[in-house]
Motif scaffolding. Sequence first.
Motif, PDB file in Angstrom:
ATOM      1  N   GLU A  34      26.944 -21.826  19.371  1.00 42.92           N
ATOM      2  CA  GLU A  34      26.861 -20.397  18.871  1.00 42.92           C
ATOM      3  C   GLU A  34      25.710 -20.011  18.429  1.00 42.92           C
ATOM      4  OE1 GLU A  34      29.619 -19.183  15.929  1.00 42.92           O
ATOM      5  OE2 GLU A  34      31.427 -19.561  17.309  1.00 42.92           O
ATOM      6  N   THR A  35      24.995 -20.836  17.592  1.00 42.32           N
ATOM      7  CA  THR A  35      23.754 -20.605  16.994  1.00 42.32           C
ATOM      8  C   THR A  35      22.584 -20.571  17.876  1.00 42.32           C
ATOM      9  OG1 THR A  35      24.704 -22.112  15.063  1.00 42.32           O
ATOM     10  CG2 THR A  35      22.238 -21.619  15.317  1.00 42.32           C
ATOM     11  N   TRP A  36      22.834 -21.513  18.978  1.00 38.33           N
ATOM     12  CA  TRP A  36      21.961 -21.654  20.054  1.00 38.33           C
ATOM     13  C   TRP A  36      21.832 -20.454  20.937  1.00 38.33           C
ATOM     14  CZ3 TRP A  36      23.457 -23.278  25.359  1.00 38.33           C
ATOM     15  CH2 TRP A  36      22.276 -23.433  26.267  1.00 38.33           C
ATOM     16  N   VAL A  37      23.059 -19.811  21.177  1.00 33.80           N
ATOM     17  CA  VAL A  37      22.942 -18.599  21.979  1.00 33.80           C
ATOM     18  C   VAL A  37      22.460 -17.346  21.177  1.00 33.80           C
ATOM     19  CG1 VAL A  37      24.267 -17.264  23.383  1.00 33.80           C
ATOM     20  CG2 VAL A  37      24.857 -19.733  23.263  1.00 33.80           C
ATOM     21  N   ASN A  38      22.967 -17.190  19.982  1.00 30.80           N
ATOM     22  CA  ASN A  38      22.463 -16.116  19.167  1.00 30.80           C
ATOM     23  C   ASN A  38      20.927 -16.232  19.097  1.00 30.80           C
ATOM     24  OD1 ASN A  38      24.873 -15.261  18.436  1.00 30.80           O
ATOM     25  ND2 ASN A  38      25.228 -16.180  16.625  1.00 30.80           N
ATOM     26  N   GLU A  39      20.350 -17.283  18.684  1.00 33.16           N
ATOM     27  CA  GLU A  39      18.933 -17.388  18.698  1.00 33.16           C
ATOM     28  C   GLU A  39      18.109 -17.084  20.081  1.00 33.16           C
ATOM     29  OE1 GLU A  39      17.509 -18.938  15.568  1.00 33.16           O
ATOM     30  OE2 GLU A  39      15.894 -17.652  16.440  1.00 33.16           O
ATOM     31  N   LYS A  40      18.832 -17.627  21.364  1.00 34.55           N
ATOM     32  CA  LYS A  40      18.256 -17.137  22.579  1.00 34.55           C
ATOM     33  C   LYS A  40      18.080 -15.619  22.495  1.00 34.55           C
ATOM     34  CE  LYS A  40      18.285 -19.624  26.291  1.00 34.55           C
ATOM     35  NZ  LYS A  40      17.202 -20.386  26.246  1.00 34.55           N
ATOM     36  N   PHE A  41      19.148 -14.871  22.060  1.00 35.87           N
ATOM     37  CA  PHE A  41      19.151 -13.579  22.510  1.00 35.87           C
ATOM     38  C   PHE A  41      18.723 -12.691  21.422  1.00 35.87           C
ATOM     39  CE2 PHE A  41      22.443 -14.983  25.686  1.00 35.87           C
ATOM     40  CZ  PHE A  41      21.458 -14.866  26.669  1.00 35.87           C
ATOM     41  N   ALA A  42      18.644 -13.097  20.104  1.00 29.36           N
ATOM     42  CA  ALA A  42      18.286 -12.180  19.085  1.00 29.36           C
ATOM     43  C   ALA A  42      16.622 -12.237  19.264  1.00 29.36           C
ATOM     44  CB  ALA A  42      18.410 -12.803  17.637  1.00 29.36           C
ATOM     45  N   PRO A  43      16.177 -10.826  19.136  1.00 30.52           N
ATOM     46  CA  PRO A  43      14.826 -10.509  19.178  1.00 30.52           C
ATOM     47  C   PRO A  43      13.905 -11.218  18.145  1.00 30.52           C
ATOM     48  CG  PRO A  43      15.793  -8.668  18.626  1.00 30.52           C
ATOM     49  CD  PRO A  43      16.968  -9.495  19.042  1.00 30.52           C
ATOM     50  N   GLU A  44      14.495 -11.312  16.908  1.00 31.31           N
ATOM     51  CA  GLU A  44      13.747 -11.620  15.732  1.00 31.31           C
ATOM     52  C   GLU A  44      14.277 -13.240  15.531  1.00 31.31           C
ATOM     53  OE1 GLU A  44      14.670 -10.001  11.984  1.00 31.31           O
ATOM     54  OE2 GLU A  44      17.045 -10.246  12.488  1.00 31.31           O
ATOM     55  N   ILE A  45      13.638 -14.079  14.623  1.00 31.42           N
ATOM     56  CA  ILE A  45      14.027 -15.221  14.406  1.00 31.42           C
ATOM     57  C   ILE A  45      15.053 -15.140  13.269  1.00 31.42           C
ATOM     58  CG2 ILE A  45      12.421 -15.482  12.333  1.00 31.42           C
ATOM     59  CD1 ILE A  45      11.903 -18.563  13.816  1.00 31.42           C
ATOM     60  N   LEU A  46      15.942 -16.042  13.560  1.00 27.76           N
ATOM     61  CA  LEU A  46      17.515 -15.949  12.510  1.00 27.76           C
ATOM     62  C   LEU A  46      17.209 -16.814  11.520  1.00 27.76           C
ATOM     63  CD1 LEU A  46      20.016 -15.531  15.269  1.00 27.76           C
ATOM     64  CD2 LEU A  46      19.145 -13.821  13.967  1.00 27.76           C
ATOM     65  N   PRO A  47      18.184 -16.795  10.560  1.00 22.93           N
ATOM     66  CA  PRO A  47      17.887 -17.704   9.315  1.00 22.93           C
ATOM     67  C   PRO A  47      18.238 -19.298   9.859  1.00 22.93           C
ATOM     68  CG  PRO A  47      19.547 -15.972   8.734  1.00 22.93           C
ATOM     69  CD  PRO A  47      18.932 -15.779  10.123  1.00 22.93           C
ATOM     70  N   ASN A  48      17.734 -20.128   9.472  1.00 27.35           N
ATOM     71  CA  ASN A  48      17.604 -21.432  10.103  1.00 27.35           C
ATOM     72  C   ASN A  48      18.911 -22.068   9.786  1.00 27.35           C
ATOM     73  OD1 ASN A  48      17.500 -23.710   7.959  1.00 27.35           O
ATOM     74  ND2 ASN A  48      16.033 -22.251   7.338  1.00 27.35           N
ATOM     75  N   LYS A  49      19.448 -22.883  10.770  1.00 26.61           N
ATOM     76  CA  LYS A  49      20.751 -23.799  10.577  1.00 26.61           C
ATOM     77  C   LYS A  49      20.561 -25.044  10.629  1.00 26.61           C
ATOM     78  CE  LYS A  49      23.689 -20.239  11.461  1.00 26.61           C
ATOM     79  NZ  LYS A  49      24.660 -19.632  10.299  1.00 26.61           N
ATOM     80  N   THR A  50      19.573 -25.460   9.601  1.00 28.30           N
ATOM     81  CA  THR A  50      19.226 -27.167   9.502  1.00 28.30           C
ATOM     82  C   THR A  50      20.251 -27.857   9.471  1.00 28.30           C
ATOM     83  OG1 THR A  50      17.328 -26.026   8.396  1.00 28.30           O
ATOM     84  CG2 THR A  50      17.394 -28.534   8.689  1.00 28.30           C
ATOM     85  N   GLU A  51      21.411 -27.468   8.498  1.00 28.11           N
ATOM     86  CA  GLU A  51      22.646 -28.269   8.400  1.00 28.11           C
ATOM     87  C   GLU A  51      23.091 -28.946   9.585  1.00 28.11           C
ATOM     88  OE1 GLU A  51      21.687 -24.864   7.089  1.00 28.11           O
ATOM     89  OE2 GLU A  51      24.013 -24.580   7.162  1.00 28.11           O
ATOM     90  N   VAL A  52      23.500 -27.742  10.477  1.00 25.19           N
ATOM     91  CA  VAL A  52      24.222 -27.856  11.664  1.00 25.19           C
ATOM     92  C   VAL A  52      23.166 -28.889  12.647  1.00 25.19           C
ATOM     93  CG1 VAL A  52      25.138 -27.003  13.721  1.00 25.19           C
ATOM     94  CG2 VAL A  52      24.999 -25.687  11.676  1.00 25.19           C
ATOM     95  N   VAL A  53      21.906 -28.571  12.697  1.00 29.95           N
ATOM     96  CA  VAL A  53      21.195 -29.243  13.569  1.00 29.95           C
ATOM     97  C   VAL A  53      21.203 -30.815  13.122  1.00 29.95           C
ATOM     98  CG1 VAL A  53      18.764 -29.877  14.323  1.00 29.95           C
ATOM     99  CG2 VAL A  53      19.678 -27.527  14.215  1.00 29.95           C
ATOM    100  N   ASP A  54      20.998 -30.986  11.781  1.00 32.59           N
ATOM    101  CA  ASP A  54      20.959 -32.361  11.351  1.00 32.59           C
ATOM    102  C   ASP A  54      22.241 -33.251  11.493  1.00 32.59           C
ATOM    103  OD1 ASP A  54      18.417 -32.163  10.168  1.00 32.59           O
ATOM    104  OD2 ASP A  54      19.002 -31.868   8.193  1.00 32.59           O
ATOM    105  N   ILE A  55      23.523 -32.463  11.301  1.00 31.76           N
ATOM    106  CA  ILE A  55      24.547 -33.356  11.616  1.00 31.76           C
ATOM    107  C   ILE A  55      24.621 -33.570  13.198  1.00 31.76           C
ATOM    108  CG2 ILE A  55      27.329 -33.113  11.863  1.00 31.76           C
ATOM    109  CD1 ILE A  55      26.830 -31.046   9.411  1.00 31.76           C
ATOM    110  N   ILE A  56      24.339 -32.818  14.134  1.00 31.71           N
ATOM    111  CA  ILE A  56      24.449 -33.103  15.320  1.00 31.71           C
ATOM    112  C   ILE A  56      23.444 -34.278  15.661  1.00 31.71           C
ATOM    113  CG2 ILE A  56      23.938 -32.233  17.787  1.00 31.71           C
ATOM    114  CD1 ILE A  56      25.847 -30.349  16.896  1.00 31.71           C
ATOM    115  N   LEU A  57      22.004 -34.190  14.989  1.00 31.61           N
ATOM    116  CA  LEU A  57      21.242 -35.220  15.418  1.00 31.61           C
ATOM    117  C   LEU A  57      21.825 -36.832  14.951  1.00 31.61           C
ATOM    118  CD1 LEU A  57      17.732 -33.587  14.629  1.00 31.61           C
ATOM    119  CD2 LEU A  57      18.704 -34.195  16.850  1.00 31.61           C
ATOM    120  N   GLU A  58      22.540 -36.371  13.729  1.00 31.49           N
ATOM    121  CA  GLU A  58      23.018 -37.770  13.060  1.00 31.49           C
ATOM    122  C   GLU A  58      24.003 -38.117  14.136  1.00 31.49           C
ATOM    123  OE1 GLU A  58      22.648 -40.304  10.269  1.00 31.49           O
ATOM    124  OE2 GLU A  58      21.789 -38.225  10.188  1.00 31.49           O
ATOM    125  N   GLN A  59      24.987 -37.337  14.621  1.00 23.47           N
ATOM    126  CA  GLN A  59      25.943 -37.682  15.530  1.00 23.47           C
ATOM    127  C   GLN A  59      25.363 -38.515  16.792  1.00 23.47           C
ATOM    128  OE1 GLN A  59      29.270 -37.526  15.573  1.00 23.47           O
ATOM    129  NE2 GLN A  59      29.511 -36.773  13.611  1.00 23.47           N
TER     130      GLN A  59
END
Lengths: 222, 205
Positions: A34-59
């Motif tokens: 969801e975060t990825w697609v939102n970021e792709k289509f939003a014209p402005e930069i959205l609040p970061n989701k570092t927590e989510v990215v970190d978990i995925i990288l950890e996994q």
Amino acid sequence: MDLDDTNLEDLNDSNDSEDYVHITPAEVLELMEETWVNEKFAPEILPNKTEVVDIILEQIKSMEVNIKNLSNDDFTKNIYQLEVDKLRFMVTSYLRTRLEKIESYVVHILKEEEKRVEKGESKYLSEQEYKFAQDYSRSMDRYFNKIMNFCPNLTSDTWSSKVIEPNNNSFVFMKSKKTIEGLPIDITNADSDLVDIKSGSRVIICYSSIEELVKNGDVNLI
Amino acid sequence: MDPDELEFLGEKSKIMIIPTFNKENIHLISGDLGPFRASLPSQVPLWVATLLKKQKRCKIIPPDWMNVEYLEALKEQEKQTSGFTRMPSDHYMVEAKLLLDCAPDDIPNADEVKVIIKDIWDMRMSKIRSSVTKLVKNSDFYAAVDNLTIMEINSVRPILPHALDNLFRMKHIEQPKPSQNSNVSSFLMSKRASTSFQLSNNEDY
């Protein structure tokens, strides 16, 4: 594969207000998508989701260790590898989209971030992104200072007075997660028509009308 | 968004396969799969199914809707109604393409299925085109696209949102605005369609 419990708890802590009770890796993936697609289509930069990215990288990291331990004869190795590659693609695409936005709107974004800090809100950029933005704007400054020597009529701040801003009035497709009532179609116009959007329905609408809803997760861009 | 990325989003839908191998659970990050018993149906994401199929380790059971009778009925319904029919799957094009490419032998009447799906797609695309024209002509700034699938929405991007951006801007230029923003111009960078030139009131560039 063991779930990385410590990391999941981190997420819970940092999001106290949002009632994350328990979250499985599959749900994190869902969130990442969801975060990825939102970021792709939003014209402005959205609040970061570092927590989510970190978990995925950890996994991904722990999965890669496991893949190394699998024998080459095991055909499931391919499946594990493919999943890791898919996830990595999604995360890099997400981060790259953000970097692209930072490069395009660096002056505007840094200004907005400053305002946010003044108001005591949390920053939209992550630590590293913020550093990148500052470095980038400094090199732009240096570059323009140099190049402006060739144009005697222009001063070096000519370029920075023309701020490039994202067009928040651009149109986006969205899917609603809940029923929303009385959403103005044109937020810049006080007596614009209001619409009700049912949960699950899809519409094309001006981004500025749903900006807040995207940020708090009530609607997804598609 | 690239069609590849849409495929990426569509690939995670679940599908039944009949494995030809025995295997204990596969523990993916997105959830556990299996256990697999030869000739007992099992549910996996589409991307796993296509991978296994390419390795000839499974037979694919096509989704319920991927058969000639159902699709014929759907096509008829699409033809009868002026609006859009609800599609059996949000990623029907992606699923059809992947399955028909890698497992035509597992789908009864694969060729016919392919033709009907293409027909439905064409019919819907022409409806989309005419509704887009209508939308732009009326210069409405809001439209429900409930039964459109992601691939169909993507097919009108970036042209439709971009056209509406410009209409929206023109509408706002008509009404004279306070001049607070008059010396700020914003430029479109890169290929991103959602941004664009914002006309400023004083023409100093």
